[in-house]
Write an enzyme that holds these catalytic residues in place. Structure first.
Site, short mmCIF file in Angstrom:
data_model
loop_
_atom_site.label_atom_id
_atom_site.label_comp_id
_atom_site.label_asym_id
_atom_site.label_seq_id
_atom_site.Cartn_x
_atom_site.Cartn_y
_atom_site.Cartn_z
N ALA A 146 0.84 -0.96 0.02
CA ALA A 146 0.07 0.08 0.07
C ALA A 146 0.86 1.28 0.05
O ALA A 146 0.42 2.07 -0.58
CB ALA A 146 -1.05 0.28 1.12
N CYS A 147 2.20 1.19 0.62
CA CYS A 147 2.91 2.30 0.56
C CYS A 147 3.47 2.94 -0.68
O CYS A 147 3.98 3.62 -0.89
CB CYS A 147 4.15 1.92 1.68
SG CYS A 147 3.57 1.45 3.17
N THR A 148 3.59 1.84 -1.52
CA THR A 148 4.49 2.02 -2.95
C THR A 148 3.38 1.85 -3.95
O THR A 148 3.78 1.44 -5.07
CB THR A 148 5.71 1.26 -3.02
OG1 THR A 148 5.09 -0.19 -2.82
CG2 THR A 148 6.43 1.40 -2.25
#
Length: 143
Positions: free
Chosen positions: A66-68
């Protein structure tokens, strides 16, 4: 919460077993014991994750973490877990929640299997692997 966790865990296992029963080269990224049960991150050997993602529009999936999610770089989380870069690029993250139904899991299995088989049919690397060629031994020249 305890009821939801048991139910979602059973759905996660149904998804994993359904895919693994029909496909080889499927790897679970991360621990099966120490993970959020609503998250199942799988790598599919010889299939590019973004291509697979495009064929699974009906399913709650994403590539990478989700972060990237806006980046084409492989997830730094997967890399930190020791997933090799080529397999990190083949990963898909499935989301399972409180309102996910068994029928939706079965549909996700069906669509994932169909799409992986379709993409592998077009993959020269998969063909080479089936012929017994170790792709990691190939010296690739850049032109």
């Amino acid at each position: 919460m305890e009821h939801d966790e048991k139910r979602i865990s059973a759905l996660q296992q149904r998804l994993l077993n359904g895919i693994r029963d029909k496909l080889d080269g499927v790897v679970v990224n991360g621990s099966m014991e120490r993970r959020y049960v609503g998250n199942l991150n799988l790598s599919f050997a010889y299939v590019e994750g973004e291509s697979l993602l495009m064929g699974l529009k009906e399913v709650a999936v994403s590539s990478g973490s989700a972060c990237t999610s806006a980046s084409l770089e492989p997830s730094y989380v997967l890399r930190a877990l020791g997933v090799e870069e080529d397999m990190a690029h083949t990963s898909i993250r499935f989301g399972i929640g409180r309102f996910t139904a068994e029928e939706e899991i079965d549909r996700a299995v069906q669509l994932a299997v169909q799409q992986v088989e379709k993409l592998r049919d077009m993959s020269p690397l998969y063909e080479m692997m089936k012929e017994g060629i170790n792709i990691k031994d190939i010296k690739w020249d850049q032109h």
